[in-house]
Design a protein around this motif. Structure first.
Motif, PDB file in Angstrom:
ATOM      1  N   ASP A 151       0.842  -1.200   0.000  1.00 50.37           N
ATOM      2  CA  ASP A 151       0.000   0.000   0.000  1.00 50.37           C
ATOM      3  C   ASP A 151       0.878   1.252   0.000  1.00 50.37           C
ATOM      4  O   ASP A 151       2.009   1.256   0.515  1.00 50.37           O
ATOM      5  CB  ASP A 151      -0.903   0.017   1.230  1.00 50.37           C
ATOM      6  N   ASP A 152       0.337   2.303  -0.560  1.00 41.47           N
ATOM      7  CA  ASP A 152       1.005   3.594  -0.466  1.00 41.47           C
ATOM      8  C   ASP A 152       1.001   4.054   0.993  1.00 41.47           C
ATOM      9  O   ASP A 152       0.139   3.675   1.796  1.00 41.47           O
ATOM     10  CB  ASP A 152       0.295   4.633  -1.328  1.00 41.47           C
ATOM     11  N   ILE A 153       1.985   4.871   1.343  1.00 38.03           N
ATOM     12  CA  ILE A 153       2.101   5.373   2.716  1.00 38.03           C
ATOM     13  C   ILE A 153       1.837   6.879   2.698  1.00 38.03           C
ATOM     14  O   ILE A 153       2.398   7.611   1.869  1.00 38.03           O
ATOM     15  CB  ILE A 153       3.486   5.077   3.293  1.00 38.03           C
ATOM     16  N   VAL A 154       0.998   7.318   3.600  1.00 38.82           N
ATOM     17  CA  VAL A 154       0.631   8.733   3.691  1.00 38.82           C
ATOM     18  C   VAL A 154       1.144   9.295   5.011  1.00 38.82           C
ATOM     19  O   VAL A 154       0.948   8.708   6.080  1.00 38.82           O
ATOM     20  CB  VAL A 154      -0.896   8.923   3.593  1.00 38.82           C
ATOM     21  N   SER A 155       1.818  10.437   4.906  1.00 38.05           N
ATOM     22  CA  SER A 155       2.321  11.128   6.094  1.00 38.05           C
ATOM     23  C   SER A 155       1.893  12.587   6.021  1.00 38.05           C
ATOM     24  O   SER A 155       1.427  13.072   4.984  1.00 38.05           O
ATOM     25  CB  SER A 155       3.840  11.005   6.154  1.00 38.05           C
ATOM     26  N   CYS A 156       2.064  13.304   7.145  1.00 36.02           N
ATOM     27  CA  CYS A 156       1.686  14.715   7.173  1.00 36.02           C
ATOM     28  C   CYS A 156       2.657  15.554   6.351  1.00 36.02           C
ATOM     29  O   CYS A 156       3.874  15.335   6.376  1.00 36.02           O
ATOM     30  CB  CYS A 156       1.668  15.218   8.613  1.00 36.02           C
ATOM     31  N   ASN A 157       2.098  16.494   5.661  1.00 37.64           N
ATOM     32  CA  ASN A 157       2.880  17.438   4.880  1.00 37.64           C
ATOM     33  C   ASN A 157       3.654  18.344   5.835  1.00 37.64           C
ATOM     34  O   ASN A 157       3.079  19.020   6.691  1.00 37.64           O
ATOM     35  CB  ASN A 157       1.942  18.255   3.994  1.00 37.64           C
ATOM     36  N   LEU A 158       4.994  18.335   5.664  1.00 37.06           N
ATOM     37  CA  LEU A 158       5.838  19.172   6.509  1.00 37.06           C
ATOM     38  C   LEU A 158       6.213  20.475   5.813  1.00 37.06           C
ATOM     39  O   LEU A 158       7.044  21.233   6.314  1.00 37.06           O
ATOM     40  CB  LEU A 158       7.120  18.416   6.891  1.00 37.06           C
ATOM     41  N   GLY A 159       5.625  20.702   4.691  1.00 39.02           N
ATOM     42  CA  GLY A 159       5.894  21.926   3.950  1.00 39.02           C
ATOM     43  C   GLY A 159       6.396  21.634   2.563  1.00 39.02           C
ATOM     44  O   GLY A 159       7.354  20.871   2.394  1.00 39.02           O
ATOM     45  N   PHE A 160       5.709  22.216   1.625  1.00 42.18           N
ATOM     46  CA  PHE A 160       6.052  21.989   0.215  1.00 42.18           C
ATOM     47  C   PHE A 160       6.067  20.495  -0.104  1.00 42.18           C
ATOM     48  O   PHE A 160       6.930  19.991  -0.803  1.00 42.18           O
ATOM     49  CB  PHE A 160       7.400  22.625  -0.137  1.00 42.18           C
ATOM     50  N   THR A 161       5.139  19.768   0.439  1.00 43.86           N
ATOM     51  CA  THR A 161       4.885  18.321   0.268  1.00 43.86           C
ATOM     52  C   THR A 161       6.001  17.449   0.828  1.00 43.86           C
ATOM     53  O   THR A 161       6.081  16.268   0.519  1.00 43.86           O
ATOM     54  CB  THR A 161       4.634  17.950  -1.216  1.00 43.86           C
ATOM     55  N   LYS A 162       6.872  17.957   1.648  1.00 43.67           N
ATOM     56  CA  LYS A 162       7.886  17.138   2.316  1.00 43.67           C
ATOM     57  C   LYS A 162       7.222  16.294   3.397  1.00 43.67           C
ATOM     58  O   LYS A 162       6.237  16.712   4.017  1.00 43.67           O
ATOM     59  CB  LYS A 162       8.970  18.029   2.904  1.00 43.67           C
ATOM     60  N   GLY A 163       7.815  15.080   3.630  1.00 47.73           N
ATOM     61  CA  GLY A 163       7.254  14.221   4.666  1.00 47.73           C
ATOM     62  C   GLY A 163       8.295  13.272   5.232  1.00 47.73           C
ATOM     63  O   GLY A 163       9.328  12.994   4.614  1.00 47.73           O
ATOM     64  N   ILE A 164       8.039  12.756   6.407  1.00 45.04           N
ATOM     65  CA  ILE A 164       8.863  11.736   7.062  1.00 45.04           C
ATOM     66  C   ILE A 164       8.058  10.432   7.075  1.00 45.04           C
ATOM     67  O   ILE A 164       6.892  10.428   7.491  1.00 45.04           O
ATOM     68  CB  ILE A 164       9.246  12.139   8.493  1.00 45.04           C
ATOM     69  N   PHE A 165       8.717   9.301   6.659  1.00 41.65           N
ATOM     70  CA  PHE A 165       7.987   8.048   6.462  1.00 41.65           C
ATOM     71  C   PHE A 165       8.720   6.888   7.133  1.00 41.65           C
ATOM     72  O   PHE A 165       9.951   6.869   7.220  1.00 41.65           O
ATOM     73  CB  PHE A 165       7.824   7.744   4.971  1.00 41.65           C
ATOM     74  N   ASP A 166       7.933   5.894   7.554  1.00 44.03           N
ATOM     75  CA  ASP A 166       8.464   4.660   8.125  1.00 44.03           C
ATOM     76  C   ASP A 166       7.880   3.485   7.342  1.00 44.03           C
ATOM     77  O   ASP A 166       6.683   3.218   7.417  1.00 44.03           O
ATOM     78  CB  ASP A 166       8.086   4.557   9.600  1.00 44.03           C
ATOM     79  N   PHE A 167       8.728   2.819   6.562  1.00 45.93           N
ATOM     80  CA  PHE A 167       8.275   1.632   5.826  1.00 45.93           C
ATOM     81  C   PHE A 167       9.173   0.428   6.137  1.00 45.93           C
ATOM     82  O   PHE A 167       9.396  -0.445   5.300  1.00 45.93           O
ATOM     83  CB  PHE A 167       8.204   1.887   4.315  1.00 45.93           C
ATOM     84  N   SER A 168       9.691   0.404   7.379  1.00 47.04           N
ATOM     85  CA  SER A 168      10.576  -0.703   7.787  1.00 47.04           C
ATOM     86  C   SER A 168       9.845  -2.042   7.797  1.00 47.04           C
ATOM     87  O   SER A 168      10.462  -3.094   7.542  1.00 47.04           O
ATOM     88  CB  SER A 168      11.177  -0.418   9.167  1.00 47.04           C
ATOM     89  N   GLU A 169       8.548  -2.060   8.056  1.00 49.03           N
ATOM     90  CA  GLU A 169       7.812  -3.334   8.077  1.00 49.03           C
ATOM     91  C   GLU A 169       7.646  -3.918   6.684  1.00 49.03           C
ATOM     92  O   GLU A 169       7.379  -5.112   6.532  1.00 49.03           O
ATOM     93  CB  GLU A 169       6.443  -3.134   8.722  1.00 49.03           C
ATOM     94  N   TYR A 170       7.799  -3.107   5.665  1.00 50.04           N
ATOM     95  CA  TYR A 170       7.628  -3.599   4.299  1.00 50.04           C
ATOM     96  C   TYR A 170       8.724  -4.591   3.900  1.00 50.04           C
ATOM     97  O   TYR A 170       8.547  -5.375   2.969  1.00 50.04           O
ATOM     98  CB  TYR A 170       7.606  -2.436   3.315  1.00 50.04           C
ATOM     99  N   ASP A 171       9.865  -4.557   4.579  1.00 53.10           N
ATOM    100  CA  ASP A 171      10.949  -5.497   4.267  1.00 53.10           C
ATOM    101  C   ASP A 171      10.492  -6.939   4.421  1.00 53.10           C
ATOM    102  O   ASP A 171      10.904  -7.829   3.675  1.00 53.10           O
ATOM    103  CB  ASP A 171      12.145  -5.229   5.181  1.00 53.10           C
ATOM    104  N   GLY A 172       9.631  -7.188   5.381  1.00 51.41           N
ATOM    105  CA  GLY A 172       9.132  -8.550   5.576  1.00 51.41           C
ATOM    106  C   GLY A 172       7.812  -8.811   4.900  1.00 51.41           C
ATOM    107  O   GLY A 172       7.572  -9.905   4.372  1.00 51.41           O
ATOM    108  N   SER A 173       6.951  -7.816   4.847  1.00 50.13           N
ATOM    109  CA  SER A 173       5.599  -8.064   4.351  1.00 50.13           C
ATOM    110  C   SER A 173       5.536  -8.208   2.831  1.00 50.13           C
ATOM    111  O   SER A 173       4.604  -8.807   2.304  1.00 50.13           O
ATOM    112  CB  SER A 173       4.660  -6.949   4.804  1.00 50.13           C
ATOM    113  N   VAL A 174       6.518  -7.653   2.106  1.00 54.87           N
ATOM    114  CA  VAL A 174       6.463  -7.743   0.647  1.00 54.87           C
ATOM    115  C   VAL A 174       6.820  -9.140   0.154  1.00 54.87           C
ATOM    116  O   VAL A 174       6.380  -9.577  -0.908  1.00 54.87           O
ATOM    117  CB  VAL A 174       7.395  -6.680   0.011  1.00 54.87           C
TER     118      VAL A 174
END
Length: 597
Positions: free
Chosen positions: A417-440
């Motif tokens: 799935d796509d990951i959605v995070s809060c816009n930190l300005g000018f569409t910048k964001g901080i993301f955590d997709f560490s669980e995807y290493d196993g789930s994919v």
């Protein structure tokens, strides 16, 4: 004569044997001969003192141009067996054994043993062969009771000569019995191919025959009695004779060859051997046939084709041979290729393939989508596509060649799935997709890595190492995931997107513009450069508009834009209205703030 058999006739119970079948076949300019000797000093029916020797000799005398192809040593005797003997002083161990049990009140065991001694006989060539250390002495006292104490040995020698016609030579062996107990013995010789019966012959290696016993004793082939008088009369075929040396003193064994030219027909694929005996106990150990044959013998092989990931097209480099043949294989012999039982391609030989010749070819086939990744790749020469051929061959059972194939396929994976995070300005964001290493991954043995671009994923460059605090400076951003199967070297690529959304702004409603670096401005977190069309209004408690701000103005620092003279707002409570002007926030946000000087 074995008078003791008459005495035991009322106690006969059964006899056990092993059926005679095809052991080896030679196609070409081949013939055969027998070499061997008995270990009985006299025929056992006439022994006053029972005895069996441990050594005897015989001579091999081939013509100058005869080339030894194979040599098989058989030895036999009464008892349960001696399976380690010497041939010209060289130890020989049995690699195959045969046995027979005669029960007539008590059990009488008989054995035969086999060893392939081709290399030794090829090295020695013509000359005297001596078999020694064959010891059945411990069994002689028992078997002397019914005069079946015996031992002997024989070499079946197959040789090639360019002056011979093209023949098919078959060696059959086993251990089957005809006797007073079992008066009739039928042996069917299969795998024959008679093209011309000229000079057709058959040879027998038999044990325990007696010259003086001829009660209802006959040898037939295809219903016709065969004989070789005076050595082998029609009523006493197995009588201790060697038709190669014309000896009638091969006591209690037979090495006899018969001409069967008029007893086998062109086109025959089998022959029926029939023996009868009303008294003599005869064990047939080996039968050799030599028949004129002029047929090809097509075979096909191919190495494992090269495989590529997700490619179902295979190049097959095949070789058609005509070895072990007695005629050329014609051009245009059909070839069919199968994936399991599904036809995937066809070809044919381009040229006449001579005896011992070959032809190579290449075909590219496509494996249908409904064939699983693992299947048998089959090539069948002389096959028109339905399993049937058009060429008459020595054997139709060796036309097929098969290899197991495991197609290479990219590893399966789970969609992300796509990951959605809060816009930190000018569409910048901080993301955590560490669980995807196993789930994919669908297989824990697969390897997974994350990249910023497809090129990076293909080239293993710029791998994303920190997955739990990844900063995307601009979104939407696509992350590429590479899943590798290290066992087969195939990989898959998949993607997911990093997206940002405008989250609720956080209002800090205390302002103290004293330039101490703390709360000097009215600060709203998650507002600027996010809700770029926002409008902020500050009112005093009487509802007078003091200040209006937007994304292009600094934060409010406690001053009024609408006051003459000193525009510094006094300490107290003020009110704000925030218009985000965002589709996700259609209503304004309002509240109070406290200004302290």
């Amino acid at each position: 004569m074995k008078k003791s058999l008459v005495f035991f006739v009322f106690f006969l119970k059964f006899s056990f044997s092993q059926n005679i079948g095809l052991y080896s076949q030679f196609n070409g300019r081949y013939d055969f001969t027998f070499v061997g000797n008995t270990l009985n000093p006299v025929e056992n029916s006439y022994q006053t003192t029972p005895a069996v020797l441990t050594t005897s000799s015989a001579t091999l005398a081939l013509s100058t141009n005869d080339i030894i192809e194979s040599a098989y040593l058989y030895w036999a005797g009464c008892g349960t067996g001696d399976f380690n003997v010497k041939l010209n002083g060289t130890d020989v161990l049995a690699t195959r054994t045969f046995s027979n049990i005669l029960t007539q009140g008590q059990s009488f065991n008989y054995f035969s043993a086999f060893a392939n001694v081709t290399s030794q006989v090829q090295s020695t060539g013509n000359g005297t062969y001596t078999l020694s250390d064959l010891d059945v002495s411990s069994f002689v006292p028992l078997h002397a009771q019914n005069s079946t104490n015996f031992a002997g040995w024989a070499l079946i020698v197959v040789y090639k000569n360019t002056s011979l016609p093209l023949n098919q030579l078959n060696v059959y062996d086993g251990l089957q019995v005809v006797s007073q107990l079992q008066n009739n013995l039928d042996v069917t010789l299969n795998a024959l191919n008679v093209i011309d019966n000229l000079d057709a012959k058959i040879g027998f290696l038999a044990w325990e025959g007696d010259s003086g016993i001829q009660v209802n004793e006959t040898l037939r082939i295809n219903g016709n009695i065969i004989s070789n008088p005076p050595l082998n009369p029609a009523n006493n075929a197995f009588n201790g004779t060697n038709s190669i040396t014309n000896s009638n003193q091969l006591y209690n064994m037979d090495l006899d060859i018969y001409n069967i030219q008029n007893n086998i027909n062109v086109g025959d694929t089998s022959a029926l051997i029939q023996l009868t005996s009303g008294q003599d106990y005869v064990m047939i150990n080996a039968i050799v046939t030599k028949l004129n044959s002029q047929l090809p013998d097509a075979r096909i092989t191919f190495p494992a084709p090269a495989l590529s990931c997700n490619v179902r097209q295979l190049q097959i480099n095949y070789t058609v041979t005509n070895n072990n043949a007695t005629a050329s294989l014609p051009a245009n012999t059909p070839i069919t290729f199968y994936a399991d039982n599904v036809v995937i391609g066809s070809a044919s030989t381009q040229n006449v393939i001579p005896i011992d010749g070959l032809e190579t070819g290449t075909i590219t086939v496509t494996i249908p989508a409904n064939i699983p990744l693992q299947f048998n790749l089959i090539a069948n020469v002389d096959d028109t596509g339905n399993g049937n051929g058009i060429v008459n061959e020595i054997s139709d059972t060796n036309n097929l060649f098969s290899l197991p194939i495991q197609l290479l396929a990219s590893p399966n994976f789970n969609p992300l799935d796509d990951i959605v995070s809060c816009n930190l300005g000018f569409t910048k964001g901080i993301f955590d997709f560490s669980e995807y290493d196993g789930s994919v991954k669908t297989n824990p043995g697969h390897l997974c890595a994350f990249y910023n671009s497809e090129i990076d994923a293909l080239n293993f460059t710029n791998q994303i190492l920190f997955l739990n605090n990844f900063e995307a400076s601009q979104t939407p951003k696509t992350i590429w995931v590479r899943i590798d199967d290290p066992q087969i070297g195939c990989y898959s690529l998949t993607t997911f997107d990093l997206l940002t959304k405008n989250c609720d702004p956080i209002v800090y409603n205390a302002v103290s513009p004293d330039n101490d670096g703390q709360n000097d401005f009215f600060f709203i977190e998650g507002l600027r450069d996010i809700f770029i069309n926002f409008k902020l209004e500050i009112y005093n408690r009487w509802g007078r508009l003091l200040w209006t701000g937007n994304n292009n103005k600094p934060d409010w620092n406690g001053y009024s834009e609408n006051t003459m003279g000193n525009n510094e707002a006094a300490s107290g409570t003020y009110y704000y209205i925030l218009y985000l002007n965002d589709p996700g926030y259609p209503k304004p946000i309002n509240g109070y703030l406290y200004l302290r000087r």
